[in-house]
Design an enzyme around this catalytic site. Structure first.
Site, mmCIF file in Angstrom:
data_model
loop_
_atom_site.group_PDB
_atom_site.id
_atom_site.type_symbol
_atom_site.label_atom_id
_atom_site.label_comp_id
_atom_site.label_asym_id
_atom_site.label_seq_id
_atom_site.Cartn_x
_atom_site.Cartn_y
_atom_site.Cartn_z
ATOM 1 N N CYS A 47 -5.987 9.669 2.097
ATOM 2 C CA CYS A 47 -6.976 9.018 1.222
ATOM 3 C C CYS A 47 -8.345 8.956 1.887
ATOM 4 O O CYS A 47 -8.462 8.696 3.082
ATOM 5 C CB CYS A 47 -6.490 7.605 0.867
ATOM 6 S SG CYS A 47 -7.576 6.762 -0.292
ATOM 7 N N CYS A 51 -9.899 1.459 3.870
ATOM 8 C CA CYS A 51 -9.287 0.125 3.804
ATOM 9 C C CYS A 51 -8.554 -0.150 5.131
ATOM 10 O O CYS A 51 -7.631 0.601 5.499
ATOM 11 C CB CYS A 51 -8.323 0.052 2.618
ATOM 12 S SG CYS A 51 -9.058 0.669 1.086
ATOM 13 N N CYS A 54 -4.650 -0.060 5.635
ATOM 14 C CA CYS A 54 -3.838 0.941 4.940
ATOM 15 C C CYS A 54 -3.483 2.157 5.790
ATOM 16 O O CYS A 54 -4.364 2.853 6.315
ATOM 17 C CB CYS A 54 -4.543 1.400 3.660
ATOM 18 S SG CYS A 54 -3.471 2.454 2.661
ATOM 19 N N CYS A 91 6.648 1.150 -10.746
ATOM 20 C CA CYS A 91 5.232 1.215 -10.370
ATOM 21 C C CYS A 91 4.970 2.455 -9.522
ATOM 22 O O CYS A 91 5.602 2.645 -8.483
ATOM 23 C CB CYS A 91 4.865 -0.059 -9.612
ATOM 24 S SG CYS A 91 3.165 -0.054 -9.058
ATOM 25 N N CYS A 184 -2.624 -6.020 -13.298
ATOM 26 C CA CYS A 184 -1.848 -6.514 -12.157
ATOM 27 C C CYS A 184 -2.825 -6.545 -10.990
ATOM 28 O O CYS A 184 -3.295 -5.499 -10.543
ATOM 29 C CB CYS A 184 -0.686 -5.560 -11.877
ATOM 30 S SG CYS A 184 0.149 -5.911 -10.318
ATOM 31 N N ARG A 256 4.121 -12.081 -7.792
ATOM 32 C CA ARG A 256 5.001 -11.130 -7.113
ATOM 33 C C ARG A 256 4.928 -11.320 -5.605
ATOM 34 O O ARG A 256 3.859 -11.162 -5.018
ATOM 35 C CB ARG A 256 4.537 -9.712 -7.482
ATOM 36 C CG ARG A 256 5.646 -8.721 -7.624
ATOM 37 C CD ARG A 256 5.115 -7.345 -8.008
ATOM 38 N NE ARG A 256 4.425 -7.270 -9.289
ATOM 39 C CZ ARG A 256 5.017 -7.282 -10.477
ATOM 40 N NH1 ARG A 256 6.322 -7.390 -10.577
ATOM 41 N NH2 ARG A 256 4.306 -7.173 -11.581
HETATM 42 N N1 SAM Z 1 -5.265 3.638 -3.755
HETATM 43 C C1 SAM Z 1 -4.988 2.638 -4.702
HETATM 44 C C2 SAM Z 1 -5.749 1.364 -4.456
HETATM 45 O O1 SAM Z 1 -6.285 1.192 -3.396
HETATM 46 O O2 SAM Z 1 -5.796 0.537 -5.377
HETATM 47 C C3 SAM Z 1 -3.506 2.329 -4.846
HETATM 48 C C4 SAM Z 1 -2.608 2.196 -3.643
HETATM 49 S S1 SAM Z 1 -2.949 0.836 -2.533
HETATM 50 C C5 SAM Z 1 -1.869 1.263 -1.216
HETATM 51 C C6 SAM Z 1 -2.259 -0.574 -3.334
HETATM 52 C C7 SAM Z 1 -2.310 -1.903 -2.630
HETATM 53 O O3 SAM Z 1 -1.333 -1.958 -1.589
HETATM 54 C C8 SAM Z 1 -3.580 -2.295 -1.910
HETATM 55 O O4 SAM Z 1 -4.561 -2.769 -2.773
HETATM 56 C C9 SAM Z 1 -3.095 -3.419 -1.005
HETATM 57 O O5 SAM Z 1 -3.169 -4.657 -1.656
HETATM 58 C C10 SAM Z 1 -1.637 -3.049 -0.747
HETATM 59 N N2 SAM Z 1 -1.426 -2.652 0.660
HETATM 60 C C11 SAM Z 1 -1.765 -1.472 1.215
HETATM 61 N N3 SAM Z 1 -1.442 -1.447 2.523
HETATM 62 C C12 SAM Z 1 -0.907 -2.649 2.810
HETATM 63 C C13 SAM Z 1 -0.396 -3.245 4.000
HETATM 64 N N4 SAM Z 1 -0.395 -2.592 5.157
HETATM 65 N N5 SAM Z 1 0.099 -4.494 3.942
HETATM 66 C C14 SAM Z 1 0.097 -5.164 2.750
HETATM 67 N N6 SAM Z 1 -0.377 -4.654 1.607
HETATM 68 C C15 SAM Z 1 -0.879 -3.417 1.619
HETATM 69 C C1 DTB Z 2 0.803 -4.317 -4.350
HETATM 70 O O1 DTB Z 2 0.064 -5.297 -4.471
HETATM 71 N N1 DTB Z 2 1.632 -4.115 -3.336
HETATM 72 C C2 DTB Z 2 2.302 -2.846 -3.465
HETATM 73 C C3 DTB Z 2 1.846 -2.376 -4.874
HETATM 74 N N2 DTB Z 2 0.874 -3.352 -5.244
HETATM 75 C C4 DTB Z 2 1.333 -1.016 -5.074
HETATM 76 C C5 DTB Z 2 1.976 -1.937 -2.344
HETATM 77 C C6 DTB Z 2 2.318 -2.506 -0.991
HETATM 78 C C7 DTB Z 2 2.022 -1.486 0.036
HETATM 79 C C8 DTB Z 2 2.445 -1.911 1.400
HETATM 80 C C9 DTB Z 2 2.076 -0.962 2.450
HETATM 81 C C10 DTB Z 2 2.714 0.391 2.380
HETATM 82 O O2 DTB Z 2 3.842 0.563 1.880
HETATM 83 O O3 DTB Z 2 2.092 1.335 2.880
HETATM 84 FE FE1 SF4 Z 3 -6.738 4.628 -0.194
HETATM 85 FE FE2 SF4 Z 3 -5.047 2.900 0.938
HETATM 86 FE FE3 SF4 Z 3 -7.495 2.105 0.273
HETATM 87 FE FE4 SF4 Z 3 -5.707 2.647 -1.674
HETATM 88 S S1 SF4 Z 3 -5.573 1.013 -0.158
HETATM 89 S S2 SF4 Z 3 -7.873 3.286 -1.592
HETATM 90 S S3 SF4 Z 3 -4.561 4.334 -0.691
HETATM 91 S S4 SF4 Z 3 -6.986 3.669 1.819
#
Ligand code: SAM
Ligand code: DTB
Ligand code: SF4
Length: 333
Positions: A47, A51, A54, A91, A184, A256
């Site tokens: 990506c 963030c 992530c 999802c 959501c 959730r």
């Molecule tokens: N790229 C899209 C976005 O950013 O909306 C969708 C995927 S993103 C991985 C979805 C959500 O996963 C993020 O907004 C965040 O709240 C959650 N998330 C991602 N990495 C995480 C982590 N290491 N621990 C907890 N939540 C995480």
């Molecule tokens: C949300 O709030 N939590 C989920 C879903 N929406 C998409 C994602 C959690 C991701 C946790 C980190 C990972 O699996 O990389």
């Molecule tokens: Fe990309 Fe992860 Fe940020 Fe979603 S949360 S925009 S997958 S870097």
């Protein structure tokens, strides 16, 4: 709601607060049901965004391998298994900054949505930023809810992400609302924010119109190689307070208990359910991070006399009227 109002609720003595959370839950929901949602990463890694939490950002050496978008056939197969395992919501998440109409990858996601929506589960997608057109196309294809988290307070957001803004997130949410999809939207705790930041995030959520249908509360899963890999774990009582406050101020939302359950004891999760959480991600993997084993979750729900939400009857199709449960799908009961 205002920050001051939220803070007054959040600071209620602990046992009074969780009792209020429970009372709010019982007033709006069928007793003792938890929705099981299956999460599938349909496009993993690589990506463009930064963030800080992530593992899927291309900027960090998290060890997550970049993968191509899954085909509609492969996605449908996973969705069928999820339904057979008792999930009522599917999802699909993609590691993209956003999507554009006409892009073949977006067209492929639309086809996946059309197929999954035939299976009678709620369909949720999280694909990053959307414009009005993309939102309408997703709605038309059968999406129930769009997940797009604001993640933290507007003030703390720039400390966590610099490649897009908090306002960008709100704009996408506006497009989702306008297209008639449920929103959501929630956040992550444990990003180095204060408890006030969490309430400022909740303040934004309570002012959405319409209110969010679902509010995921994630505890940071510290992912190796990301800037937040060394963050300390969140305090369980702070998590429970936030869940109870959310349940009180957004009584009809699914709250959730999302990422981070592998770090929570059974007792801690029980407290989260008591305070008002009524949905979990179910299955051994979130997107890239670990989640509890299915058997462990079944045992936990059974020990607490919590029932998985009844499956939906796909063949009856979507219900024309919004039900008390907040879902637009026809259910068995
Ligand atoms: N790229 C899209 C976005 O950013 O909306 C969708 C995927 S993103 C991985 C979805 C959500 O996963 C993020 O907004 C965040 O709240 C959650 N998330 C991602 N990495 C995480 C982590 N290491 N621990 C907890 N939540 C995480
Ligand atoms: C949300 O709030 N939590 C989920 C879903 N929406 C998409 C994602 C959690 C991701 C946790 C980190 C990972 O699996 O990389
Ligand atoms: Fe990309 Fe992860 Fe940020 Fe979603 S949360 S925009 S997958 S870097």
């Amino acid at each position: 709601m205002t920050f001051a109002e939220l803070k007054a609720i959040y600071e209620t003595p602990f046992f009074d607060l969780i009792s209020r959370g429970r009372a709010s839950y019982l007033a709006h929901w069928k007793e003792n049901e938890v929705q099981l949602c299956t999460l599938l990463s349909i496009k993993t890694g690589g990506c463009s965004e930064d963030c800080g939490y992530c593992a899927q950002s291309a900027r960090y050496n998290s060890g997550v391998q970049r993968e191509n978008l899954m085909t509609p056939e492969a996605i449908e197969e996973v969705a069928q298994r999820a339904r057979a395992n008792g999930s009522t919501r599917f999802c699909m998440g993609a590691a993209w900054k956003g999507v554009k109409s006409g892009d073949p990858r977006f067209e492929s996601v639309l086809e996946s949505v059309r197929r999954v929506s035939q299976l009678g589960m709620e369909v949720c997608v999280t694909l990053g930023q959307l414009g009005e057109n993309e939102a309408h196309e997703l709605k038309k294809a059968g999406v129930t809810a769009y997940n797009h988290n604001i993640d933290t307070s507007p003030e703390h957001y720039p400390n966590i992400v610099t490649t897009h803004t908090f306002q960008d997130r709100l704009n996408t949410i506006g497009h989702v609302q306008k297209a008639g999809m449920s929103v959501c939207c929630g956040g992550i705790i444990g990003l180095g924010e204060s408890e006030d930041d969490r309430l400022k995030m909740l303040e934004v959520l309570t002012n959405f119109d319409p209110a969010p249908e679902s509010v995921p509360i994630n505890c940071l899963m510290p992912m190796p190689g990301t800037p937040l890999e060394d963050q300390p774990p969140v305090d369980i009582f702070q998590l429970v307070r936030l869940i109870a406050t959310t349940r009180i101020v957004l009584p009809k939302a699914k709250v959730r208990l999302s990422a981070g359950r592998t770090k929570l004891s059974r007792e801690a999760q029980a407290m989260c359910f008591f305070a008002g959480a009524n949905s979990i991600f179910y299955g051994e993997k979130l997107l890239t991070a670990a989640n509890p084993e299915k058997d462990a979750d079944h045992q936990l729900l059974a020990a607490l006399d919590l029932k998985p939400q009844m499956p939906f009857q796909g063949e009856h199709g979507p219900c024309s009227e919004e039900q008390e449960c907040g879902s637009k799908m026809a259910c068995l009961t």
